[in-house]
Design an enzyme around this catalytic site. Structure first.
Site, mmCIF file in Angstrom:
data_model
loop_
_atom_site.group_PDB
_atom_site.id
_atom_site.type_symbol
_atom_site.label_atom_id
_atom_site.label_comp_id
_atom_site.label_asym_id
_atom_site.label_seq_id
_atom_site.Cartn_x
_atom_site.Cartn_y
_atom_site.Cartn_z
ATOM 1 N N LYS A 93 0.855 -1.188 0.000
ATOM 2 C CA LYS A 93 0.000 0.000 0.000
ATOM 3 C C LYS A 93 0.896 1.246 0.000
ATOM 4 C CE LYS A 93 -3.744 -2.270 2.534
ATOM 5 N NZ LYS A 93 -4.840 -2.141 1.548
ATOM 6 N N ARG A 96 -10.178 -11.482 0.926
ATOM 7 C CA ARG A 96 -11.083 -12.456 0.304
ATOM 8 C C ARG A 96 -10.494 -13.865 0.320
ATOM 9 N NH1 ARG A 96 -11.368 -9.152 -5.164
ATOM 10 N NH2 ARG A 96 -11.125 -7.531 -3.576
#
Length: 530
Positions: free
Chosen positions: A308, A385
């Site tokens: 990130k 996920r």
């Protein structure tokens, strides 16, 4: 039970949270004459209509305000005029008074549109009470008729929960903090008796779960490791051992269960993963419905090799990436106190960190989930996920009728619905209607979004069963994430995915919201009574 993996005390930064006693507020519903109420602060909730001028010989249209203004010698009307107080939501005026049973009187502006508005009223009362260092308060509506009869019980609960949550401040990591003085709150003119008393007690139980959810998300990643999260979850079962049990699976046990997607995410971290499973069973047995609630449990998310690196990614706030699991365990705490009959609930979180190291998952790697499906990892920052994939398979194997998962899953959801509304995805209209009904009681906001099946074509891999993000990213990213999760849910089970990426954190208050806890509790209660 797997290895609970010895939750070592945090060493990085030598930080330990202070032991802070949570504030305990007692609520009582009373049908008494408010003008003679004895205590520190009398809070009168008013609407804009209440403040309109009345007949020539009265200052207000509202009879209650006129009577109180007369009792105070015109002080109320004078202060409202001087402070330009019009009764708009969020406005307040506080006066110190002499010769009365109460020491202060406050005018609090509000509207009674829904539970969220009434929670806001409670929060404002808490703010006023904190500023006055009041130990007791009473809340009275200038126009009780603005709340319809059938909504009165939920309205009382909403005001109570707003008050408790308005008092809550996470001071565990501060060297100095202010004491909370408020201990007693009376609700006047909203009914009385066992039914409303039980509802106020219920509000306190739910609020305790919301506060736990906030505290878990607020905790920094050097303190709340996967092991520490497992320990906090186990504490809940110790407190309510008559209805809750805990099973914590270590990495070896997860390997036996073939949780390759989850373990792939966890592989880079020095802090081992902990798969957490709490189970609620009612004391009387006779279970009519079995539910599972699954929460994303990334105690820190660096993004992995797809780090990130851009400001919008807010890497400094990625302790919040376990916000789904915080909501799950907050709900477990509340339900452990409420003890609903006829329903069994499984609370599940695959806790781990997404870090970077030589042992970590790389872009292009293929991982195999516990249902045998293979996933080409085209982005290591779409890790949540992957952990949820194995958690959902595990949940479905518990023999449940319905599954809900919560996750701070996509930046796309933050863009789409902002900081106040969570997105829900489900193939089941029945489950959507049921959950939205629960949210009307809790006051939390959700919006159902489409599961556009045609988008799944872009999630297919040339060499594995699927990609974990696909070339469309970030366009429709929240939808493709939901379609991904669907691949790991038994088609015979009703399932809903909730993306809380925008709602987990309040930038205005610089802290966690505890979002999701209250609605999950109300949803379970709907299934308990149906």
């Amino acid at each position: 039970m797997g290895d609970t993996a010895t939750a070592a005390a945090p060493t990085l930064g030598l930080t330990r949270p202070n032991a802070v006693d949570p504030s305990q507020v007692t609520f009582a519903a009373k049908d008494v004459e408010f003008s003679g109420w004895n205590g520190d602060i009398l809070a009168v909730a008013v609407t804009e209509k209440d403040l309109q001028p009345g007949a020539p010989d009265s200052k207000f249209e509202n009879a209650v305000l006129n009577r109180l203004d007369g009792q105070l010698g015109g002080l109320l009307s004078a202060a409202a005029a001087e402070e330009d107080f019009t009764g708009k939501p969020g406005q307040s005026v506080v006066l110190r008074v002499q010769g009365q049973a109460f020491k202060r009187v406050a005018l609090i502006g509000f509207v009674a549109h829904n539970a969220a508005c009434l929670q806001g009223l409670g929060e404002l009362v808490a703010s006023v009470a904190k500023a006055a260092k009041a130990s007791s308060a009473a809340i009275v509506l200038a126009s009780p008729s603005v709340i319809q009869g059938q909504f009165k019980l939920n309205a009382a609960a909403a005001i109570a929960s707003g008050t408790v949550l308005g008092l809550h401040e996470d001071t565990r990591y501060k060297s100095e903090w202010k004491k909370v003085h408020l201990k007693q709150v009376d609700l006047i003119g909203m009914g009385s008796g066992p039914e409303v008393d039980q509802k106020l007690k219920h509000a306190n139980h739910v609020s305790s779960g919301v506060m736990l959810g906030r505290d878990l998300v607020n905790s920094p990643a050097n303190v709340l490791t996967p092991a520490a999260l497992a320990e906090e979850a186990s504490k809940i079962t110790s407190m309510y051992s008559d209805v809750l049990t805990a099973t914590i699976l270590d990495a070896e046990k997860c390997r036996e269960l073939k949780m390759g997607a989850y373990l792939g995410v966890a592989a880079a971290s020095a802090n081992p993963p902990h798969f957490i499973h709490l189970c609620y069973k009612p004391t009387g047995g006779n279970v009519k419905r079995k539910l599972a609630i699954v929460g994303k449990g990334l105690t820190f998310d660096s993004g992995g090799y797809n780090i990130k690196a851009v400001p919008i990614a807010t890497i400094e706030l990625m302790k919040w990436d376990m916000g789904g699991s915080a909501a799950v365990f907050g709900a477990a705490k509340a339900l452990g106190q409420i003890k609903p009959p006829g329903v069994e609930v499984h609370f599940i979180a695959a806790a781990c960190e997404n870090m970077i190291s030589g042992t970590g998952m790389r872009p292009g790697d293929i991982v195999t989930a516990s249902n045998g499906k293979t996933i080409e990892v085209d982005n290591t920052d779409a890790e949540g996920r992957l952990t949820l994939a194995d958690a959902l398979v595990y949940a479905c194997n518990q023999g449940v009728d319905k599954v809900i998962d919560l996750a701070t899953l996509t930046g796309a959801m933050r863009v789409a619905l902002g900081p106040s509304i969570a997105g829900i995805f489900t193939p089941s209209d029945e489950l959507a209607e049921e959950f939205v009904g629960a949210s009307e009681v809790s006051g939390e906001k959700f919006w159902r979004l489409p599961m556009e099946e045609s988008y799944w074509e872009d999630m297919k891999s040339g060499i594995a069963d699927m990609l974990n993000t696909g070339p469309m990213q970030p366009k429709g990213g929240a939808i493709t994430a939901a379609l991904f999760l669907k691949q790991f849910v038994d088609e015979k089970i009703q399932w809903m995915h909730i993306d809380i990426a925008g709602t987990v954190w309040s930038h205005k208050k610089r802290g966690a919201t505890g979002f999701g806890v209250a609605t999950l509790v109300e949803w379970v209660l709907k299934n308990s009574s149906s």
